[in-house]
Design an enzyme around this catalytic site. Structure first.
Site, short mmCIF file in Angstrom:
data_model
loop_
_atom_site.label_atom_id
_atom_site.label_comp_id
_atom_site.label_asym_id
_atom_site.label_seq_id
_atom_site.Cartn_x
_atom_site.Cartn_y
_atom_site.Cartn_z
N PHE A 92 14.04 -0.05 -44.45
CA PHE A 92 14.32 -1.32 -43.91
C PHE A 92 14.94 -2.11 -45.15
O PHE A 92 15.78 -3.31 -44.53
CB PHE A 92 12.76 -2.09 -43.57
CG PHE A 92 13.15 -3.39 -42.82
CD1 PHE A 92 13.19 -3.51 -41.57
CD2 PHE A 92 12.99 -4.44 -43.73
CE1 PHE A 92 13.34 -4.79 -40.83
CE2 PHE A 92 13.02 -5.99 -43.09
CZ PHE A 92 13.03 -5.87 -41.73
N ALA A 131 14.18 8.05 -45.27
CA ALA A 131 13.76 9.00 -44.15
C ALA A 131 12.72 8.23 -43.40
O ALA A 131 11.74 7.64 -44.01
CB ALA A 131 12.87 10.17 -44.91
N THR A 153 3.78 5.69 -34.79
CA THR A 153 4.11 4.37 -35.04
C THR A 153 5.27 3.62 -34.71
O THR A 153 6.51 4.34 -34.49
CB THR A 153 4.02 3.82 -36.35
OG1 THR A 153 4.46 2.66 -36.50
CG2 THR A 153 5.20 4.73 -37.47
N HIS A 164 6.43 1.26 -35.34
CA HIS A 164 7.34 0.60 -36.42
C HIS A 164 8.57 1.50 -36.61
O HIS A 164 9.79 1.12 -37.27
CB HIS A 164 6.46 0.85 -37.78
CG HIS A 164 6.83 0.00 -38.86
ND1 HIS A 164 6.78 -1.53 -38.64
CD2 HIS A 164 6.96 0.20 -40.19
CE1 HIS A 164 7.03 -2.01 -39.94
NE2 HIS A 164 7.31 -1.19 -40.54
N ARG A 168 15.53 19.22 -43.08
CA ARG A 168 17.12 18.66 -43.30
C ARG A 168 17.00 18.25 -44.97
O ARG A 168 18.15 17.77 -45.14
CB ARG A 168 17.13 17.43 -42.52
CG ARG A 168 17.12 17.87 -40.98
CD ARG A 168 16.97 16.78 -40.13
NE ARG A 168 17.10 17.00 -38.52
CZ ARG A 168 15.91 17.65 -37.84
NH1 ARG A 168 15.09 18.33 -38.51
NH2 ARG A 168 16.55 17.75 -36.54
#
Ligand code: INI
Length: 164
Positions: free
Chosen positions: A62, A85, A91, A93, A132
């Site tokens: 964020f 990541a 969540t 969120h 990844r």
């Protein structure tokens, strides 16, 4: 017809910032290792004393856009790489963080003219993220390559604009 593209042979002249989110550090530290490995193998000075590369840590994805904007506006860097990541888990969120990070990072590049690489993994599980970030492949490597290509391409385009 003219064709313009970036290359990887002038990487030693690029000044690069890497902004890394600490959230899900297990994944982001591996992305960072892959990223630095690729940069070093293309001639970028990745040593502690390097004047070519700066590393900035932020709490989570964020926070990537704000710090990236600050760096891009400084005029010190030809390209900024963001690494993060965001893992869905259970969540809601997830959507908030992904939307803010992706839109924010895209708008920094558009507003400042500095290319910003979106190196934020968005996955459903930690397992997918780790795959990844080194278990199968390390996308940190790809993000570094994309940064070198974009840094190079933008200098080609700048020199074109300044000579016309
Ligand atoms: N930040 C991440 O980078 N990845 C996540 O998966 C994540 N989740 O799921 O919450 C996350 N949250 C923290 C966020 O980026 C901010 O740091 C926090 O909200 C403070 O502003």
């Amino acid at each position: 017809m003219a064709t313009f593209e970036g290359c990887f042979k002038d990487s030693t002249s690029l000044k690069i910032a890497v902004v890394v989110a600490r959230f899900n550090d297990l994944v982001t530290s591996k992305l960072l290792s892959g990223c630095l490995d690729c940069l070093a193998r293309h001639g970028v000075n990745t040593s502690e004393a390097s004047h070519q590369l700066d590393l900035v840590w932020v709490p989570g994805s964020f926070e990537l856009p704000l710090v990236t904007k600050n760096l891009a506006k400084s005029g010190r860097y030809q390209v900024v790489i963001t690494l993060g990541a965001v893992i869905r888990g259970d969540t809601p969120h997830f959507d908030v963080v992904v939307n803010e990070a992706s839109k924010g990072i895209a708008s920094v590049a558009r507003e400042t003219g500095v290319p910003v690489i979106f190196g934020v993994l968005t996955t459903d599980t930690m397992q997918q993220a780790l795959e990844r970030a080194g278990i199968k492949s390390n996308l940190g490597w790809n993000f570094a390559l994309q940064a070198l290509e974009m840094g190079s391409l933008m200098s080609v385009l700048h020199s074109l604009n300044s000579s016309s």
